[in-house]
Design a protein around this motif. Sequence first.
Motif, PDB file in Angstrom:
ATOM      1  N   LEU A   1      14.153   9.402  18.622  1.00 50.54           N
ATOM      2  CA  LEU A   1      13.870   8.167  17.898  1.00 50.54           C
ATOM      3  C   LEU A   1      12.837   7.302  18.619  1.00 50.54           C
ATOM      4  CD1 LEU A   1      17.492   7.102  16.852  1.00 50.54           C
ATOM      5  CD2 LEU A   1      15.750   8.210  15.430  1.00 50.54           C
ATOM      6  N   ALA A   2      11.965   6.681  17.828  1.00 45.56           N
ATOM      7  CA  ALA A   2      11.012   5.705  18.348  1.00 45.56           C
ATOM      8  C   ALA A   2      11.702   4.355  18.476  1.00 45.56           C
ATOM      9  CB  ALA A   2       9.815   5.603  17.408  1.00 45.56           C
ATOM     10  N   THR A   3      11.050   3.450  19.181  1.00 48.37           N
ATOM     11  CA  THR A   3      11.624   2.116  19.368  1.00 48.37           C
ATOM     12  C   THR A   3      11.101   1.121  18.342  1.00 48.37           C
ATOM     13  OG1 THR A   3       9.907   1.665  21.001  1.00 48.37           O
ATOM     14  CG2 THR A   3      12.043   2.406  21.836  1.00 48.37           C
ATOM     15  N   GLN A   4      10.630   1.628  17.197  1.00 44.18           N
ATOM     16  CA  GLN A   4      10.275   0.751  16.103  1.00 44.18           C
ATOM     17  C   GLN A   4      10.649   1.412  14.786  1.00 44.18           C
ATOM     18  OE1 GLN A   4       7.822   2.943  17.497  1.00 44.18           O
ATOM     19  NE2 GLN A   4       5.918   1.880  17.072  1.00 44.18           N
ATOM     20  N   SER A   5      10.777   0.571  13.786  1.00 44.44           N
ATOM     21  CA  SER A   5      11.172   1.016  12.454  1.00 44.44           C
ATOM     22  C   SER A   5       9.943   1.374  11.621  1.00 44.44           C
ATOM     23  CB  SER A   5      11.971  -0.104  11.785  1.00 44.44           C
ATOM     24  OG  SER A   5      11.957   0.000  10.390  1.00 44.44           O
ATOM     25  N   THR A   6      10.187   2.105  10.544  1.00 43.93           N
ATOM     26  CA  THR A   6       9.092   2.445   9.632  1.00 43.93           C
ATOM     27  C   THR A   6       8.427   1.204   9.046  1.00 43.93           C
ATOM     28  OG1 THR A   6      10.724   2.692   7.851  1.00 43.93           O
ATOM     29  CG2 THR A   6      10.023   4.695   8.966  1.00 43.93           C
ATOM     30  N   VAL A   7       9.153   0.096   8.980  1.00 47.38           N
ATOM     31  CA  VAL A   7       8.585  -1.115   8.390  1.00 47.38           C
ATOM     32  C   VAL A   7       7.511  -1.726   9.300  1.00 47.38           C
ATOM     33  CG1 VAL A   7      10.119  -2.936   9.309  1.00 47.38           C
ATOM     34  CG2 VAL A   7       9.340  -3.062   6.944  1.00 47.38           C
ATOM     35  N   GLU A   8       7.468  -1.293  10.571  1.00 49.21           N
ATOM     36  CA  GLU A   8       6.466  -1.809  11.505  1.00 49.21           C
ATOM     37  C   GLU A   8       5.180  -0.971  11.517  1.00 49.21           C
ATOM     38  OE1 GLU A   8       6.125  -2.936  16.273  1.00 49.21           O
ATOM     39  OE2 GLU A   8       8.103  -2.890  15.304  1.00 49.21           O
ATOM     40  N   ILE A   9       5.236   0.238  10.996  1.00 48.27           N
ATOM     41  CA  ILE A   9       4.084   1.141  11.058  1.00 48.27           C
ATOM     42  C   ILE A   9       2.828   0.569  10.405  1.00 48.27           C
ATOM     43  CG2 ILE A   9       3.244   3.441  10.441  1.00 48.27           C
ATOM     44  CD1 ILE A   9       5.355   3.351  12.687  1.00 48.27           C
ATOM     45  N   PRO A  10       2.919  -0.192   9.286  1.00 40.67           N
ATOM     46  CA  PRO A  10       1.691  -0.744   8.704  1.00 40.67           C
ATOM     47  C   PRO A  10       0.886  -1.623   9.652  1.00 40.67           C
ATOM     48  CG  PRO A  10       3.482  -0.867   7.109  1.00 40.67           C
ATOM     49  CD  PRO A  10       4.096  -0.431   8.404  1.00 40.67           C
ATOM     50  N   ALA A  11       1.483  -2.087  10.745  1.00 42.07           N
ATOM     51  CA  ALA A  11       0.755  -2.934  11.694  1.00 42.07           C
ATOM     52  C   ALA A  11      -0.449  -2.217  12.283  1.00 42.07           C
ATOM     53  CB  ALA A  11       1.694  -3.385  12.814  1.00 42.07           C
ATOM     54  N   TYR A  12      -0.413  -0.892  12.328  1.00 41.12           N
ATOM     55  CA  TYR A  12      -1.513  -0.169  12.945  1.00 41.12           C
ATOM     56  C   TYR A  12      -2.777  -0.144  12.084  1.00 41.12           C
ATOM     57  CZ  TYR A  12       2.140   1.042  16.174  1.00 41.12           C
ATOM     58  OH  TYR A  12       3.161   0.953  17.090  1.00 41.12           O
ATOM     59  N   TRP A  13      -2.665  -0.571  10.828  1.00 39.62           N
ATOM     60  CA  TRP A  13      -3.862  -0.767  10.015  1.00 39.62           C
ATOM     61  C   TRP A  13      -4.677  -1.949  10.539  1.00 39.62           C
ATOM     62  CZ3 TRP A  13      -5.499   2.686   6.629  1.00 39.62           C
ATOM     63  CH2 TRP A  13      -4.578   3.507   5.949  1.00 39.62           C
ATOM     64  N   ALA A  14      -4.021  -2.837  11.303  1.00 42.91           N
ATOM     65  CA  ALA A  14      -4.646  -4.117  11.649  1.00 42.91           C
ATOM     66  C   ALA A  14      -4.976  -4.263  13.121  1.00 42.91           C
ATOM     67  CB  ALA A  14      -3.714  -5.261  11.238  1.00 42.91           C
ATOM     68  N   GLU A  15      -4.765  -3.225  13.925  1.00 37.88           N
ATOM     69  CA  GLU A  15      -4.940  -3.433  15.366  1.00 37.88           C
ATOM     70  C   GLU A  15      -6.403  -3.574  15.784  1.00 37.88           C
ATOM     71  OE1 GLU A  15      -3.252  -0.324  17.655  1.00 37.88           O
ATOM     72  OE2 GLU A  15      -4.830   1.098  17.203  1.00 37.88           O
ATOM     73  N   HIS A  16      -7.338  -3.312  14.868  1.00 32.70           N
ATOM     74  CA  HIS A  16      -8.761  -3.581  15.114  1.00 32.70           C
ATOM     75  C   HIS A  16      -9.254  -4.525  14.013  1.00 32.70           C
ATOM     76  CE1 HIS A  16      -8.606  -0.446  18.099  1.00 32.70           C
ATOM     77  NE2 HIS A  16      -8.254   0.440  17.194  1.00 32.70           N
ATOM     78  N   PRO A  17      -8.932  -5.819  14.116  1.00 29.56           N
ATOM     79  CA  PRO A  17      -9.256  -6.771  13.039  1.00 29.56           C
ATOM     80  C   PRO A  17     -10.743  -6.844  12.714  1.00 29.56           C
ATOM     81  CG  PRO A  17      -7.737  -7.752  14.612  1.00 29.56           C
ATOM     82  CD  PRO A  17      -8.196  -6.470  15.220  1.00 29.56           C
ATOM     83  N   SER A  18     -11.606  -6.634  13.707  1.00 32.87           N
ATOM     84  CA  SER A  18     -13.050  -6.699  13.429  1.00 32.87           C
ATOM     85  C   SER A  18     -13.477  -5.576  12.494  1.00 32.87           C
ATOM     86  CB  SER A  18     -13.841  -6.624  14.730  1.00 32.87           C
ATOM     87  OG  SER A  18     -13.592  -5.397  15.408  1.00 32.87           O
ATOM     88  N   LEU A  19     -12.837  -4.405  12.604  1.00 32.24           N
ATOM     89  CA  LEU A  19     -13.159  -3.297  11.707  1.00 32.24           C
ATOM     90  C   LEU A  19     -12.569  -3.536  10.317  1.00 32.24           C
ATOM     91  CD1 LEU A  19     -12.643  -0.220  14.086  1.00 32.24           C
ATOM     92  CD2 LEU A  19     -14.755  -1.444  13.513  1.00 32.24           C
ATOM     93  N   PHE A  20     -11.396  -4.155  10.265  1.00 31.43           N
ATOM     94  CA  PHE A  20     -10.781  -4.492   8.980  1.00 31.43           C
ATOM     95  C   PHE A  20     -11.648  -5.490   8.216  1.00 31.43           C
ATOM     96  CE2 PHE A  20      -7.777  -7.429   6.733  1.00 31.43           C
ATOM     97  CZ  PHE A  20      -7.425  -6.568   5.707  1.00 31.43           C
ATOM     98  N   SER A  21     -12.231  -6.471   8.927  1.00 31.03           N
ATOM     99  CA  SER A  21     -13.025  -7.525   8.290  1.00 31.03           C
ATOM    100  C   SER A  21     -14.484  -7.146   8.071  1.00 31.03           C
ATOM    101  CB  SER A  21     -12.974  -8.795   9.157  1.00 31.03           C
ATOM    102  OG  SER A  21     -11.649  -9.244   9.330  1.00 31.03           O
ATOM    103  N   ALA A  22     -14.931  -6.068   8.694  1.00 29.67           N
ATOM    104  CA  ALA A  22     -16.352  -5.710   8.694  1.00 29.67           C
ATOM    105  C   ALA A  22     -16.987  -5.597   7.311  1.00 29.67           C
ATOM    106  CB  ALA A  22     -16.557  -4.404   9.468  1.00 29.67           C
ATOM    107  N   PRO A  23     -16.302  -5.067   6.287  1.00 24.85           N
ATOM    108  CA  PRO A  23     -16.958  -4.942   4.974  1.00 24.85           C
ATOM    109  C   PRO A  23     -17.446  -6.275   4.400  1.00 24.85           C
ATOM    110  CG  PRO A  23     -14.983  -3.593   5.040  1.00 24.85           C
ATOM    111  CD  PRO A  23     -14.971  -4.428   6.282  1.00 24.85           C
ATOM    112  N   ALA A  24     -16.792  -7.374   4.769  1.00 24.38           N
ATOM    113  CA  ALA A  24     -17.197  -8.678   4.240  1.00 24.38           C
ATOM    114  C   ALA A  24     -18.532  -9.134   4.794  1.00 24.38           C
ATOM    115  CB  ALA A  24     -16.123  -9.715   4.561  1.00 24.38           C
ATOM    116  N   LEU A  25     -18.951  -8.568   5.915  1.00 27.24           N
ATOM    117  CA  LEU A  25     -20.183  -9.002   6.577  1.00 27.24           C
ATOM    118  C   LEU A  25     -21.395  -8.155   6.208  1.00 27.24           C
ATOM    119  CD1 LEU A  25     -18.687  -9.557  10.159  1.00 27.24           C
ATOM    120  CD2 LEU A  25     -18.962 -11.234   8.310  1.00 27.24           C
ATOM    121  N   GLU A  26     -21.196  -7.135   5.367  1.00 29.92           N
ATOM    122  CA  GLU A  26     -22.248  -6.177   5.056  1.00 29.92           C
ATOM    123  C   GLU A  26     -22.773  -6.388   3.631  1.00 29.92           C
ATOM    124  OE1 GLU A  26     -25.051  -4.056   5.098  1.00 29.92           O
ATOM    125  OE2 GLU A  26     -23.925  -3.696   6.967  1.00 29.92           O
ATOM    126  N   ALA A  27     -24.094  -6.661   3.525  1.00 31.50           N
ATOM    127  CA  ALA A  27     -24.695  -6.928   2.211  1.00 31.50           C
ATOM    128  C   ALA A  27     -24.963  -5.665   1.407  1.00 31.50           C
ATOM    129  CB  ALA A  27     -25.997  -7.708   2.389  1.00 31.50           C
TER     130      ALA A  27
END
Length: 397
Positions: free
Chosen positions: A35-61
């Motif tokens: 068993l891991a020390t986190q629940s499946t409900v925490e896994i979506p957090a890894y979509w956000a661990e690089h916020p600059s890459l998540f936000s990057a599309p908004a900066l591209e014309a």
Amino acid sequence: MTSISQNRSTLKEFLASIATIRGDLSNITAPPFVLATQSTVEIPAYWAEHPSLFSAPALEADSSKRSLAVLRWYLTSLKAQQYGGRSEKEGVKKPLNAFLGEVFLASWCSPENGKTQLVSEQVSHHPPVTACYLWNDEAGVRAEGYTLQEISFNGSVNVKQIGHAILHVDKWDEDYLVPLPNVKVKGILSGTPYPELSGNYHIVSSSGFISEINFSGKGFLSGKKNSVDAMLYKDGDTKNPLYTVSGQWNDKMTFFEADGKEIEMIDMDTLKPTPMNVDALDQQDPWESRKAWAGVIDALNQGDMQRTVKEKSKLEEAQRELRKIEESKGRTWGALFFQNTATTDPVFEKLAKPIGEQLNSDKTVGVWKFNHEKWKNGIQRPFRGTMQPEGVELYNE
């Protein structure tokens, strides 16, 4: 922590027992040492661990480069998701099965990107569905999605994901259909299990660009573990890709222009995550993931397998009792931050049409959407009054 390799004989017995079971294994009780020390409900957090890459599309014309930015964000999130934030040497471990109503709240802050936030909730137990909403108001980028995981075993553990995510960029009024790849966990009996992605997936943009992603792995005679090849093209013009990607999603990936010129090489070992902010346990609601599983997590960290079983059973038994009470009183469980008022999704249908994807809302108990009104009005702790996940005053009379 106790390792899988130290418990190989027990693991073999467990695998032999589940090999006789046909159908979904999502709710099978696994040995505590896997068993891991986190629940499946925490896994979506890894979509956000690089916020600059998540936000990057908004900066591209340029619309094609925005699609490339979404592809980059997607590929760079895979390693942490599959390994649960652990190092590859630790191998894959099974996340705790999230209980109905379990919530995970987190944020990431930086001077360059402002505040990125996440709400994740277990919105269904049978079948087990996790819904999440990730957003950055300063950048005007938001993503919401949900997944049902079906688990089977045939020598490897196979995790089939039913669901999707949709990323929206406010500035360009643009949507992206983002796939959730299936996973095969190999190398279990060697004591160092690792994830392998396989198959073809597509990220589809409302601006008319498609990223086609092909995952492959190490075969008997050829291939490399965790390989990925991708190409980005204008819808209907697969023979003339604008960009391509090749490499390994857990190691290095190189991005190229159409003429073969290298744009950049991303080394996952040097791509450091932004620290995640989560409230301290004494400030969390009883229904928040780390608070609810605190006893189990502590026991796992201490390598105390007996206490792990005891703490885990206490929570799971209370949840089973809660379901019985609901049934006897004829009550229906209500999600805190999400709602499933529809069985269709016009945005999904439009984006999925070029690739022939189906919604499968019958399997996921509807289409799950973030309840913006509830969040805007504020849901104060305690989330559910005196009702707690371990069964203390389960329902007010």
